[in-house]
Design an enzyme around this catalytic site. Sequence first.
Site, PDB file in Angstrom:
ATOM      1  N   GLY A   1       5.466  10.893  -0.517  1.00 37.60           N
ATOM      2  CA  GLY A   1       4.061  11.334   0.406  1.00 37.60           C
ATOM      3  C   GLY A   1       3.347  12.360  -0.542  1.00 37.60           C
TER       4      GLY A   1
ATOM      5  N   MET B   1       6.051   1.318   2.710  1.00 40.72           N
ATOM      6  CA  MET B   1       6.794  -0.020   2.123  1.00 40.72           C
ATOM      7  C   MET B   1       7.210  -1.003   3.230  1.00 40.72           C
ATOM      8  SD  MET B   1       6.312   1.260  -0.833  1.00 40.72           S
ATOM      9  CE  MET B   1       7.317   0.421  -2.109  1.00 40.72           C
TER      10      MET B   1
ATOM     11  N   LEU C   1       2.705  -5.381   6.849  1.00 37.88           N
ATOM     12  CA  LEU C   1       2.060  -5.690   8.220  1.00 37.88           C
ATOM     13  C   LEU C   1       1.709  -7.342   8.477  1.00 37.88           C
ATOM     14  CD1 LEU C   1      -0.092  -2.328   8.071  1.00 37.88           C
ATOM     15  CD2 LEU C   1       1.753  -2.652   9.519  1.00 37.88           C
TER      16      LEU C   1
ATOM     17  N   ASN D   1      -4.965   0.277   1.154  1.00 39.33           N
ATOM     18  CA  ASN D   1      -3.589   0.417   0.245  1.00 39.33           C
ATOM     19  C   ASN D   1      -3.805   1.140  -1.209  1.00 39.33           C
ATOM     20  OD1 ASN D   1      -0.772   0.235  -0.079  1.00 39.33           O
ATOM     21  ND2 ASN D   1      -1.035  -1.505  -1.178  1.00 39.33           N
TER      22      ASN D   1
ATOM     23  N   HIS E   1      -1.661   0.639  -4.899  1.00 37.75           N
ATOM     24  CA  HIS E   1      -0.693   0.216  -5.505  1.00 37.75           C
ATOM     25  C   HIS E   1      -0.476   0.605  -6.908  1.00 37.75           C
ATOM     26  CE1 HIS E   1       1.908  -3.366  -5.777  1.00 37.75           C
ATOM     27  NE2 HIS E   1       1.411  -3.613  -7.154  1.00 37.75           N
TER      28      HIS E   1
ATOM     29  N   GLU F   1      -4.602 -10.478   4.452  1.00 31.05           N
ATOM     30  CA  GLU F   1      -2.881 -11.248   4.859  1.00 31.05           C
ATOM     31  C   GLU F   1      -1.973 -11.258   3.885  1.00 31.05           C
ATOM     32  OE1 GLU F   1      -6.075 -12.365   5.204  1.00 31.05           O
ATOM     33  OE2 GLU F   1      -6.363 -12.604   7.262  1.00 31.05           O
ATOM     34  N   GLY F   2      -2.554 -11.253   2.849  1.00 34.87           N
ATOM     35  CA  GLY F   2      -1.632 -11.587   1.582  1.00 34.87           C
ATOM     36  C   GLY F   2      -0.826 -10.158   1.020  1.00 34.87           C
TER      37      GLY F   2
ATOM     38  N   ASP G   1      -0.719  -7.511  -1.453  1.00 33.26           N
ATOM     39  CA  ASP G   1      -1.561  -6.877  -2.420  1.00 33.26           C
ATOM     40  C   ASP G   1      -2.607  -7.842  -2.901  1.00 33.26           C
ATOM     41  OD1 ASP G   1      -0.092  -4.565  -2.303  1.00 33.26           O
ATOM     42  OD2 ASP G   1       1.708  -5.485  -3.878  1.00 33.26           O
TER      43      ASP G   1
ATOM     44  N   GLU H   1      -3.144   7.982  -9.562  1.00 33.39           N
ATOM     45  CA  GLU H   1      -3.418   7.499  -8.080  1.00 33.39           C
ATOM     46  C   GLU H   1      -3.870   8.594  -6.989  1.00 33.39           C
ATOM     47  OE1 GLU H   1       0.221   5.771  -6.349  1.00 33.39           O
ATOM     48  OE2 GLU H   1       0.982   5.112  -8.074  1.00 33.39           O
TER      49      GLU H   1
HETATM   50  C1  GAR Z   1       2.952   5.052  -5.253  1.00 37.02           C
HETATM   51  O1  GAR Z   1       3.460   4.999  -6.584  1.00 37.02           O
HETATM   52  C2  GAR Z   1       2.396   3.922  -4.673  1.00 37.02           C
HETATM   53  O2  GAR Z   1       1.508   3.456  -5.434  1.00 37.02           O
HETATM   54  C3  GAR Z   1       3.612   3.033  -4.196  1.00 37.02           C
HETATM   55  O3  GAR Z   1       4.485   3.871  -3.762  1.00 37.02           O
HETATM   56  C4  GAR Z   1       4.532   5.175  -4.454  1.00 37.02           C
HETATM   57  C5  GAR Z   1       4.292   6.164  -3.332  1.00 37.02           C
HETATM   58  O4  GAR Z   1       4.227   7.297  -3.871  1.00 37.02           O
HETATM   59  N1  GAR Z   1       3.098   2.105  -3.422  1.00 37.02           N
HETATM   60  C6  GAR Z   1       3.329   0.834  -3.499  1.00 37.02           C
HETATM   61  O5  GAR Z   1       4.403   0.359  -4.283  1.00 37.02           O
HETATM   62  C7  GAR Z   1       3.110  -0.123  -2.255  1.00 37.02           C
HETATM   63  N2  GAR Z   1       3.321  -1.677  -2.566  1.00 37.02           N
HETATM   64  P1  GAR Z   1       4.029   8.867  -2.700  1.00 37.02           P
HETATM   65  O6  GAR Z   1       5.232   8.489  -1.506  1.00 37.02           O
HETATM   66  O7  GAR Z   1       4.584   9.691  -3.391  1.00 37.02           O
HETATM   67  O8  GAR Z   1       2.784   8.603  -2.763  1.00 37.02           O
END
Ligand code: GAR
Length: 203
Positions: A12, A89, A92, A106, A108, A141-142, A144, A173
């Site tokens: 999180g 993770m 949907l 989202n 990524h 729908e895909g 990423d 991020e």
């Molecule tokens: C982040 O790096 C996010 O980009 C990735 O999971 C991590 C979550 O970190 N998401 C994915 O890979 C989605 N496909 P967080 O729980 O500390 O925000």
Amino acid sequence: MKRLAVLLSGRGSNFEAIADRIKEGKLLARIEVVVSNVDAAPALEKARQRGLNTVVLNSQELGKEKFEQTLEKTLKDSKVDLICLAGFMKILSPSFIHKFPNQILNIHPSILPAFPGLDSQKQALDKGVKFSGCTVHFVNEGIDTGPIVLQAVVPVFESDDEQSLSNRILAEEHQLYVKAIDLVLRDKIRIKNGRVVRSSSQK
Ligand code: GAR
């Protein structure tokens, strides 16, 4: 005030970055609900400590159909404007996504369309790319593949391992997601022919 839902499965840190910017008054929104599909997600306790409404929907126990039905009801009851996947993770289904058109974002950890799916940082290291980064996109729908809102680039060093590269990307991020949410909430962008463009009033 625009209403957000944050959907997550684990640590999180992106959720915390969003919540921090809201608290500082830099993002004009309120987090209406934090939903985890994992009972033990560390982010849940962080959300509770902030006094936020948390909902746990164990996707493994509920099964996909019941999980999505309950999630839909939770989001509609909370009257959210935007749904932010932040380390969520779980994929949907298209029918769920169609119920919230252009309302799901989202983040990524790669420069999409490179390295979608899982272990993006490892995929980047295995390919030997010299730059990677992160992408905020609308969910379609895909996997990423949705319209890209913003991207940020970081260098990849020869000395990097998955942890060091993930940390460098994660710092970006935290900045990028807040910027993208702000653009969406203030109607600064729209989707045209499957691509994100500035709203015409911005030209
Ligand atoms: C982040 O790096 C996010 O980009 C990735 O999971 C991590 C979550 O970190 N998401 C994915 O890979 C989605 N496909 P967080 O729980 O500390 O925000």
